[in-house]
Design a protein around this motif. Sequence first.
Motif, short mmCIF file in Angstrom:
data_model
loop_
_atom_site.label_atom_id
_atom_site.label_comp_id
_atom_site.label_asym_id
_atom_site.label_seq_id
_atom_site.Cartn_x
_atom_site.Cartn_y
_atom_site.Cartn_z
N MET A 23 46.89 27.89 42.50
CA MET A 23 48.18 28.91 43.05
C MET A 23 47.83 29.91 42.13
O MET A 23 48.13 29.99 40.92
N PHE A 24 47.82 31.20 42.72
CA PHE A 24 47.67 32.61 42.13
C PHE A 24 49.21 32.53 41.58
O PHE A 24 50.21 32.40 41.82
N GLU A 25 49.10 33.07 40.25
CA GLU A 25 50.39 33.48 39.19
C GLU A 25 51.25 32.01 39.53
O GLU A 25 52.69 32.37 39.22
N GLN A 79 44.18 49.47 33.26
CA GLN A 79 45.11 50.04 34.10
C GLN A 79 46.29 49.18 34.34
O GLN A 79 47.44 49.60 34.83
N HIS A 80 46.20 48.02 34.18
CA HIS A 80 46.94 46.83 34.40
C HIS A 80 47.02 45.74 33.32
O HIS A 80 45.88 45.35 33.23
N ILE A 81 47.90 45.45 32.39
CA ILE A 81 47.89 44.47 31.46
C ILE A 81 48.10 42.91 31.87
O ILE A 81 48.03 41.78 31.13
N GLU A 82 48.55 42.80 33.16
CA GLU A 82 48.88 41.47 33.53
C GLU A 82 47.67 40.73 33.16
O GLU A 82 46.42 41.06 33.72
N PRO A 83 47.69 39.38 32.71
CA PRO A 83 46.37 38.81 32.40
C PRO A 83 45.17 38.47 33.28
O PRO A 83 44.10 38.20 32.79
N ASP A 84 45.54 38.58 34.66
CA ASP A 84 44.46 38.29 35.42
C ASP A 84 43.50 39.64 35.62
O ASP A 84 42.53 39.38 36.10
N HIS A 85 43.98 40.67 34.95
CA HIS A 85 42.97 41.87 34.52
C HIS A 85 42.50 42.06 33.15
O HIS A 85 41.76 42.96 32.90
N SER A 86 43.34 41.49 32.37
CA SER A 86 43.19 41.97 30.70
C SER A 86 42.69 40.72 30.03
O SER A 86 42.40 40.78 28.81
N VAL A 147 54.09 49.03 40.19
CA VAL A 147 53.28 48.60 41.24
C VAL A 147 52.03 47.99 40.67
O VAL A 147 51.09 48.36 40.56
N HIS A 148 52.24 46.88 39.97
CA HIS A 148 53.31 45.80 40.04
C HIS A 148 53.96 45.73 38.76
O HIS A 148 55.19 44.88 39.02
N TRP A 149 53.44 45.97 37.51
CA TRP A 149 54.18 45.83 36.31
C TRP A 149 54.58 47.33 35.76
O TRP A 149 54.05 48.49 36.46
N ALA A 166 44.33 49.72 40.92
CA ALA A 166 44.90 48.65 39.88
C ALA A 166 45.21 47.64 41.25
O ALA A 166 44.44 47.44 41.99
N ASP A 167 46.55 47.23 41.28
CA ASP A 167 46.67 46.19 42.22
C ASP A 167 46.92 46.87 43.69
O ASP A 167 47.01 45.86 44.73
N ALA A 168 47.46 47.88 43.55
CA ALA A 168 47.62 48.58 45.08
C ALA A 168 46.53 48.58 45.88
O ALA A 168 45.23 48.53 45.55
N ARG A 196 50.01 39.36 53.08
CA ARG A 196 50.65 38.30 52.23
C ARG A 196 50.52 38.71 50.79
O ARG A 196 51.61 38.67 50.12
N TYR A 197 49.39 39.31 50.41
CA TYR A 197 49.27 39.73 49.13
C TYR A 197 50.35 41.02 48.85
O TYR A 197 51.20 40.94 47.86
N TYR A 198 50.43 41.99 49.62
CA TYR A 198 51.35 42.96 49.50
C TYR A 198 52.88 42.58 49.38
O TYR A 198 53.52 42.83 48.25
N LEU A 227 42.08 46.19 42.21
CA LEU A 227 41.86 45.07 41.61
C LEU A 227 41.23 43.62 42.14
O LEU A 227 41.10 42.75 41.39
N HIS A 228 41.91 43.76 43.41
CA HIS A 228 41.68 42.56 44.11
C HIS A 228 41.30 42.91 45.35
O HIS A 228 41.52 43.96 46.09
N GLY A 229 40.16 42.17 46.22
CA GLY A 229 39.89 42.33 47.40
C GLY A 229 39.02 43.48 47.63
O GLY A 229 38.04 43.67 46.87
FE1 FEO Z 1 49.59 42.37 38.74
FE2 FEO Z 1 46.71 41.53 39.95
O1 FEO Z 1 47.89 41.56 38.56
#
Ligand code: FEO
Length: 618
Positions: A23-25, A79-86, A147-149, A166-168, A196-198, A227-229
């Motif tokens: 489960m992502f997030e 660019q984004h401190i959410e832990p999936d990237h930091s 977008v998104h934090w 970043a996430d966009a 579904r991601y967006y 940062l994904h895909g």
């Molecule tokens: Fe908002 Fe991929 O983290």
Amino acid sequence: MHCIKHIMENLLWVGANDRRLAMFEGVYSVPDGVAYNAYLLLDEKTVLFDTVDKAVQHRFLENLAEGLSGRPLDYLVLQHIEPDHSAAIEAVVNRHPNVTLVLNKKSAGFVSQFFNLNSAVKIMIVEEGDTLRTGSHNLHFIMAPMVHWPEVMVTYDEKTRTLFSADAFGSFGALNGAIFADEVNFGRDYFDEARRYYTNIVGKYGPQVKTLLKKASGLAIDMICPLHGFVWRKNLQDIITPYTLWSSYEPEEQGVMIAYASVYGNTENAAEILASRLRDAGIKTVMFDVSVTPASDIIAAAFKWSHLVFASTTYNAGIFVTMEALIYDLVAHNIQNRTVALIENGSWAATSGKLMRDKLAQCKNMRFIGEVSLKSSVKSEKLTEINALAAAIADTFITEKPAAPAQSPAHIDTNAMWKIPYGLFLVTARDKGKDNGCIVNTISQVTVTPLQITVYINKDNMTHDMILRTGELTVSVLTKSAPFTIFEHFGLTSGKDKDKFNSINRSWGRTLVRLENGLYGLTEHTNAIMSARVISSVDCKTHTIFIAEVTQAQNLNNEPSCNYDYYFTNIKPKPQLATKDKVGFVCKICGYIYEGEPLPGDFICPLCKHGAADFVRL
Ligand code: FEO
């Protein structure tokens, strides 16, 4: 062992994939895994764009070491401190103690909340518009809050015209060897997961995404590195256009999504009857049992479809648990601009309908068009109500009924219509990687400020549906030099039968160019080309009137425009003379011959879509 990908000269993908994450997030199932992208720029200075999730940190560090080949890392752009990237910041800093972290003020606060970095770590705080020269590359930092934090920023590399986004523009799904979206059939195999991601990750933040899109529209972008895909290096509109639609909360498709929660199958029965009646009326339907299908799939579908039906039994004097969770989730994701109908069920005190309605009414521009209340199961009087609800829903659709028989009242002489002067235009569209175009005669300028045009298109045309879905169109104004082959190619064949841009005439086909919106414009036998974005549409039975704001316009030359009169007199081959033994009617518009008689009153020309009124006897 390292596994890096070359994006372009001196730019490497050093991210990693995770196919074991359930489960992502903690909330979104990722059956195809997820990619955590990180990029390494090798200039006079070395620059890493973001890190990865801790689950794949080991592979990422191997990739980074291989990419650097012994060079030190000079900058880490966060660019984004959410832990999936930091999550790997500390590991990177430990290996490269002289690295400078490049981040904004908000990000710096988040870094100190999440991590315990040595106070000696070098920090460079950047703001909107700040730049960093790394040698031959000049990086521009652009803030993209929510977008998104709130701390999110994106980076534009002026030299390669690359947007690190970043996430966009990201997507669920691990990268299976391919790194570029054009290496796979994205529209067929990956688009649903991108939606579904967006919708689930940034769907709530449509206005903020629009702000980022507006900033991006001022940049010349050749490549997008999310940062994904997948990385996007071709057909960028294939991802930008859906983002434009989704961030406006406009549906992609006309149709009904029915989500139901049923304990003993009776509410499900009502939902299925409704779906059947809607299909009988020619309306597309999709159905979900909310106790079975993950909410993230249903949220994505709610963003896709124009009409939403929620059917729920009453449970503990409220909405059934799984439906309640879905509706709260949808409202939290800011769903808007939908037509809604409800079905409730309750054996002794039904409350779910009112509760669902009250909750959904918190969303903007929700149009409630009907509700059916069941007591335990569907009885004959309720069947009537469900049928009536289906009819009410069907009435809100653009119906594709056959044209009325061509009988005009005595005081209407349709020949008068022929006195209205018209020009002739090639209108093109592009959807899911496919181009199409058609000839229209009805384009007018509506206003100067803002610069708006109207475009009327027959609903039978494939181009019509593509514009309806994407909101983007390009117009090429045809001149008197235009050969009949252009009209024949785009006006007398259907994109449903053949790929018009794969079978193009070599002489004028080579003059097609892609405009800024990614659509084709014709630069020969035309005197102007313009692109526009649809802001509104009006259903006119056989046609839709699109009102669109001009986004690009180019005056090509002073050749005179082709009008309808000139086309009929000088360009269109004359219809074949009737032979004595031929009985039938000829279309005044395109020359199509209907053999036999009588000509049905509701006959529609299969070539040009004009009705029986435009046919004359052979
Ligand atoms: Fe908002 Fe991929 O983290």
